[in-house]
Design a protein around this motif. Structure first.
Motif, PDB file in Angstrom:
ATOM      1  N   ASN A   1      35.942  35.791  35.351  1.00 22.50           N
ATOM      2  CA  ASN A   1      37.185  35.959  36.106  1.00 22.50           C
ATOM      3  C   ASN A   1      38.020  37.073  35.485  1.00 22.50           C
ATOM      4  N   ILE A   2      38.754  37.779  36.337  1.00 17.67           N
ATOM      5  CA  ILE A   2      39.632  38.871  35.912  1.00 17.67           C
ATOM      6  C   ILE A   2      41.084  38.422  36.095  1.00 17.67           C
ATOM      7  N   LEU A   3      41.910  38.732  35.113  1.00 18.65           N
ATOM      8  CA  LEU A   3      43.332  38.413  35.175  1.00 18.65           C
ATOM      9  C   LEU A   3      44.047  39.418  36.067  1.00 18.65           C
ATOM     10  N   LEU A   4      44.701  38.925  37.127  1.00 20.41           N
ATOM     11  CA  LEU A   4      45.508  39.767  38.007  1.00 20.41           C
ATOM     12  C   LEU A   4      46.934  39.244  38.041  1.00 20.41           C
ATOM     13  N   VAL A   5      47.859  40.162  38.254  1.00 17.62           N
ATOM     14  CA  VAL A   5      49.268  39.803  38.396  1.00 17.62           C
ATOM     15  C   VAL A   5      49.787  40.427  39.683  1.00 17.62           C
ATOM     16  N   LYS A   6      50.754  39.760  40.292  1.00 21.60           N
ATOM     17  CA  LYS A   6      51.365  40.292  41.515  1.00 21.60           C
ATOM     18  C   LYS A   6      52.736  40.832  41.152  1.00 21.60           C
ATOM     19  N   THR A   7      52.946  42.120  41.417  1.00 22.73           N
ATOM     20  CA  THR A   7      54.201  42.769  41.057  1.00 22.73           C
ATOM     21  C   THR A   7      55.163  42.765  42.243  1.00 22.73           C
ATOM     22  N   HIS A   8      56.398  43.092  41.957  1.00 24.39           N
ATOM     23  CA  HIS A   8      57.423  43.139  43.005  1.00 24.39           C
ATOM     24  C   HIS A   8      57.188  44.294  43.976  1.00 24.39           C
ATOM     25  N   HIS A   9      56.608  45.413  43.498  1.00 27.01           N
ATOM     26  CA  HIS A   9      56.479  46.611  44.330  1.00 27.01           C
ATOM     27  C   HIS A   9      55.054  46.937  44.751  1.00 27.01           C
ATOM     28  N   GLU A  10      54.063  46.618  43.909  1.00 34.86           N
ATOM     29  CA  GLU A  10      52.710  47.121  44.148  1.00 34.86           C
ATOM     30  C   GLU A  10      51.715  46.066  44.597  1.00 34.86           C
TER      31      GLU A  10
ATOM     32  N   SER B   1      50.508  35.199  39.048  1.00 34.07           N
ATOM     33  CA  SER B   1      49.416  35.630  38.177  1.00 34.07           C
ATOM     34  C   SER B   1      48.289  34.624  38.335  1.00 34.07           C
ATOM     35  N   ARG B   2      47.056  35.104  38.249  1.00 32.74           N
ATOM     36  CA  ARG B   2      45.922  34.189  38.408  1.00 32.74           C
ATOM     37  C   ARG B   2      44.637  34.820  37.894  1.00 32.74           C
ATOM     38  N   TRP B   3      43.669  33.935  37.634  1.00 33.42           N
ATOM     39  CA  TRP B   3      42.306  34.362  37.306  1.00 33.42           C
ATOM     40  C   TRP B   3      41.536  34.449  38.610  1.00 33.42           C
ATOM     41  N   VAL B   4      40.916  35.596  38.858  1.00 29.74           N
ATOM     42  CA  VAL B   4      40.211  35.838  40.113  1.00 29.74           C
ATOM     43  C   VAL B   4      38.744  36.123  39.800  1.00 29.74           C
ATOM     44  N   PRO B   5      37.804  35.433  40.486  1.00 30.23           N
ATOM     45  CA  PRO B   5      36.387  35.742  40.279  1.00 30.23           C
ATOM     46  C   PRO B   5      36.140  37.238  40.473  1.00 30.23           C
ATOM     47  N   ILE B   6      35.339  37.813  39.592  1.00 27.50           N
ATOM     48  CA  ILE B   6      35.152  39.266  39.561  1.00 27.50           C
ATOM     49  C   ILE B   6      34.701  39.823  40.905  1.00 27.50           C
ATOM     50  N   ASP B   7      33.923  39.053  41.669  1.00 27.40           N
ATOM     51  CA  ASP B   7      33.448  39.546  42.962  1.00 27.40           C
ATOM     52  C   ASP B   7      34.496  39.430  44.071  1.00 27.40           C
TER      53      ASP B   7
ATOM     54  N   THR C   1      50.614  42.676  28.804  1.00 21.71           N
ATOM     55  CA  THR C   1      49.829  41.558  29.335  1.00 21.71           C
ATOM     56  C   THR C   1      50.568  40.244  29.131  1.00 21.71           C
ATOM     57  N   LYS C   2      51.141  40.046  27.941  1.00 20.25           N
ATOM     58  CA  LYS C   2      51.906  38.830  27.650  1.00 20.25           C
ATOM     59  C   LYS C   2      53.127  38.736  28.561  1.00 20.25           C
ATOM     60  N   GLU C   3      53.865  39.853  28.699  1.00 15.30           N
ATOM     61  CA  GLU C   3      55.077  39.857  29.519  1.00 15.30           C
ATOM     62  C   GLU C   3      54.783  39.555  30.982  1.00 15.30           C
ATOM     63  N   GLU C   4      53.674  40.070  31.491  1.00 10.95           N
ATOM     64  CA  GLU C   4      53.397  39.940  32.921  1.00 10.95           C
ATOM     65  C   GLU C   4      52.635  38.679  33.295  1.00 10.95           C
ATOM     66  N   SER C   5      51.901  38.094  32.340  1.00  6.96           N
ATOM     67  CA  SER C   5      51.033  36.963  32.704  1.00  6.96           C
ATOM     68  C   SER C   5      51.175  35.736  31.819  1.00  6.96           C
TER      69      SER C   5
END
Length: 161
Positions: free
Chosen positions: A20-29, A111-117, A52-56
Motif C-alpha cells: 500500500n502507498i500512503l496518500l494524503v488529500k490536500t486542500h488545493h490539489e 489520509s489513507r493507505w491505498v493498494p499500489i494498483d 510526511t508526519k505533518e500531513e499524515s
C-alpha cells in the motif's frame, strides 16, 4: 540581474509491507503523496520526514532518492497574486516506522493507505501521476524530468541517471 529564486521541495513514496502507498488529500490539489517545501536550514531528509508526519501522522525512514523533477512553468499561485518560481522536487522511497494515520487539518483533509494498483484511481494531477509511474519502475535509476504544469502539463525533458 536578480539572483534566481527556486522552490526546493520533497516528496515521500511511503510503501508499507502490504503493497500500500500512503496518500494524503490536500486542500488545493486533491490526492497526492506526502511532501512539501524544504524550510531554511533543513536538509532534504529532514524535510521529507517532517512533511510526511505533518500531513499524515506517519513516521518514516528514508531509503533512497528515486527522482528529481523541475517544474519550470511560471504562473500565479492560489492567492491570485504571487508569481510561483521554478520548483525543484526530490522524491524519496520511504518505509513507515510508526505514528498514527490521521487527518492534519492545517495540511490535509484525508489520509489513507491505498493498494499500489489503485493509486492512479486517486491521483488526478498529471505531474504527480508521472512521478508515481517513475516510482513504479523501481529500476534502480534516478528519474529526472523537466515539465511545466500551467496552463497544461507538458513534459519537456526526460532522463534516467
Amino acid at each position: 540581474m536578480a539572483m534566481p529564486t527556486h522552490i526546493v521541495a520533497v516528496g515521500a513514496w511511503v510503501e508499507d509491507n502490504h503493497g500500500n502507498i500512503l496518500l494524503v488529500k490536500t486542500h488545493h490539489e486533491g490526492w497526492v503523496f506526502p511532501g512539501g517545501q524544504v524550510e531554511n536550514g533543513e536538509s532534504l531528509i529532514e524535510a521529507v520526514i517532517r512533511e510526511t508526519k505533518e500531513e499524515s501522522g506517519i513516521d518514516i525512514e528514508v531509503s533512497h532518492l528515486s527522482g528529481v523533477y523541475s517544474n519550470t512553468g511560471e504562473y500565479i499561485g492560489y492567492d491570485g497574486v504571487t508569481n510561483i518560481p521554478t520548483k525543484v522536487m526530490f522524491d524519496f522511497v520511504c518505509k513507515p516506522i510508526g505514528g498514527e494515520l490521521g487527518i492534519q487539518e492545517e495540511e490535509t483533509t484525508d489520509s489513507r493507505w491505498v493498494p499500489i494498483d489503485q493509486v492512479l484511481d486517486f491521483i488526478t494531477e498529471e505531474a504527480v501521476r508521472t512521478r508515481f509511474k517513475d516510482y513504479l519502475k523501481k529500476n534502480g535509476g534516478i528519474h529526472y524530468k523537466n515539465f511545466v504544469t500551467n496552463p497544461d502539463f507538458e513534459l519537456k525533458l526526460e532522463r534516467t541517471v
